[in-house]
Motif scaffolding. Structure first.
Motif, PDB file in Angstrom:
ATOM      1  N   LEU A 155       0.836  -1.197   0.000  1.00 17.85           N
ATOM      2  CA  LEU A 155       0.000   0.000   0.000  1.00 17.85           C
ATOM      3  C   LEU A 155       0.872   1.248   0.000  1.00 17.85           C
ATOM      4  CD1 LEU A 155      -2.672  -0.881   2.736  1.00 17.85           C
ATOM      5  CD2 LEU A 155      -2.892  -1.140   0.254  1.00 17.85           C
ATOM      6  N   THR A 158      -0.947   6.856   1.787  1.00 17.13           N
ATOM      7  CA  THR A 158      -2.327   7.316   1.989  1.00 17.13           C
ATOM      8  C   THR A 158      -3.274   6.135   2.149  1.00 17.13           C
ATOM      9  OG1 THR A 158      -1.899   9.323   0.709  1.00 17.13           O
ATOM     10  CG2 THR A 158      -4.204   8.703   1.032  1.00 17.13           C
ATOM     11  N   GLU A 159      -3.097   5.099   1.325  1.00 20.42           N
ATOM     12  CA  GLU A 159      -3.950   3.910   1.451  1.00 20.42           C
ATOM     13  C   GLU A 159      -3.731   3.237   2.805  1.00 20.42           C
ATOM     14  OE1 GLU A 159      -2.138   4.430  -1.494  1.00 20.42           O
ATOM     15  OE2 GLU A 159      -3.980   5.267  -2.368  1.00 20.42           O
ATOM     16  N   LEU A 162      -5.592   5.275   5.371  1.00 22.93           N
ATOM     17  CA  LEU A 162      -7.023   5.093   5.155  1.00 22.93           C
ATOM     18  C   LEU A 162      -7.493   3.758   5.750  1.00 22.93           C
ATOM     19  CD1 LEU A 162      -9.509   6.357   3.815  1.00 22.93           C
ATOM     20  CD2 LEU A 162      -8.797   5.304   1.662  1.00 22.93           C
ATOM     21  N   TRP A 184      -6.483  12.832   5.699  1.00 26.49           N
ATOM     22  CA  TRP A 184      -5.613  13.823   5.045  1.00 26.49           C
ATOM     23  C   TRP A 184      -5.315  15.000   5.974  1.00 26.49           C
ATOM     24  CZ3 TRP A 184      -8.392  10.446   2.273  1.00 26.49           C
ATOM     25  CH2 TRP A 184      -7.887   9.962   1.068  1.00 26.49           C
ATOM     26  N   THR A 194     -11.124  12.581  -4.477  1.00 23.04           N
ATOM     27  CA  THR A 194      -9.833  11.944  -4.210  1.00 23.04           C
ATOM     28  C   THR A 194     -10.013  10.710  -3.321  1.00 23.04           C
ATOM     29  OG1 THR A 194      -8.724  14.085  -4.358  1.00 23.04           O
ATOM     30  CG2 THR A 194      -7.518  12.337  -3.256  1.00 23.04           C
ATOM     31  N   HIS A 198      -8.533   6.722  -3.888  1.00 23.55           N
ATOM     32  CA  HIS A 198      -7.714   5.963  -2.942  1.00 23.55           C
ATOM     33  C   HIS A 198      -8.446   4.737  -2.403  1.00 23.55           C
ATOM     34  CE1 HIS A 198      -4.163   8.529  -2.739  1.00 23.55           C
ATOM     35  NE2 HIS A 198      -4.987   9.540  -2.903  1.00 23.55           N
ATOM     36  N   ARG A 201      -7.889   2.167  -5.055  1.00 21.17           N
ATOM     37  CA  ARG A 201      -6.537   1.587  -4.962  1.00 21.17           C
ATOM     38  C   ARG A 201      -6.436   0.610  -3.801  1.00 21.17           C
ATOM     39  NH1 ARG A 201      -2.979   7.144  -5.642  1.00 21.17           N
ATOM     40  NH2 ARG A 201      -3.429   7.530  -7.859  1.00 21.17           N
ATOM     41  N   LEU A 202      -7.055   0.992  -2.659  1.00 17.68           N
ATOM     42  CA  LEU A 202      -7.023   0.119  -1.484  1.00 17.68           C
ATOM     43  C   LEU A 202      -7.746  -1.195  -1.772  1.00 17.68           C
ATOM     44  CD1 LEU A 202      -6.384  -0.378   1.496  1.00 17.68           C
ATOM     45  CD2 LEU A 202      -8.412   0.966   2.098  1.00 17.68           C
TER      46      LEU A 202
END
Length: 229
Positions: A155, A158-159, A162, A184, A194, A198, A201-202
């Motif tokens: 990861l 940011t992921e 999160l 954030w 945004t 993410h 992506r996670l």
């Protein structure tokens, strides 16, 4: 994730002292000077723990505690009451209203921080542990590593933040704006979309074809990590 503490205290000198010492212990601290503002701040960003004075302007600490305990979204937020009231009946009233612990003024900072750590370990163990388990997912905060069913999950920072935030509040639905503030930071301007990027992506990193997606999208509301069981 750094535990977020909301200190609700109307004595400026004491609130400044609490902020200094709690930040030195590694907590992120927000301050509120009255009960009305405290409820607004909780709505804006849910803290991990509240240090709440009994005697407050506008709305008393005991009433703030009662209101928070009556709401589904704040029912489980740990609350430590601060008060000069030492009578047993007052302590019982505070605990009956829903406070998790009770510290009588004057107190030592060593005692208070020990009480806060104990409450976090008991109520929100995920904030006090270096390794957090959720189903077949393991988050190692020290090594900044994530595994699912034994396989390494790669990861970005940011992921990772999160996932770490969602895993602290399983089953709770967060709006994009709440996730932006908590992950954030409220002083960073990022578009709400945004969050969707993410989250995508996670999900891609966490899930294989045969695995259940642990992240739930709630239409027009936001996202949550499915509660276990």
């Amino acid at each position: 994730m750094i535990p977020q503490i909301l200190v609700v205290e109307d004595e400026d000198a004491l609130s400044t002292l609490l902020q200094y010492n709690l930040e030195k212990e590694g907590y992120a601290v927000r301050l509120s000077a009255d009960g009305e503002d405290a409820l607004v701040q909780v709505d804006e960003r849910l803290p991990d723990l509240i240090v709440l004075d009994w005697m407050l302007p506008k709305i008393s600490g005991i009433e703030v505690c009662r209101r928070l305990r009556s709401r589904t979204d704040t029912r489980n937020v740990p609350i430590v009451m601060l008060t000069a009231r030492g009578e047993e009946s007052d302590r019982i009233r505070g605990l009956d209203t829903g406070a998790d612990d009770y510290v009588i003024k004057p107190f030592s900072m060593t005692e208070l921080t020990a009480r806060l750590r104990a409450v976090l370990r008991r109520i929100r163990p995920g904030l006090a542990e270096d390794r957090v388990h959720h189903g077949d997912i393991i988050v190692d905060r020290v090594a900044h590593r994530v595994k699912r069913a034994g396989r390494e999950i790669h990861l970005g920072p940011t992921e990772f933040r999160l996932l770490d935030y969602l895993i602290q509040h399983p089953g709770r639905v967060f709006s994009r704006e709440q996730l932006l503030d908590s992950v954030w930071g409220s002083d960073v301007y990022v578009e709400a979309r945004t969050v969707d990027v993410h989250i995508g992506r996670l999900r891609k990193a966490l899930n294989r074809d045969e695995e259940t997606d642990p992240i739930r999208t709630v239409r027009s509301a936001g996202y949550s990590l499915e509660a276990e069981g």
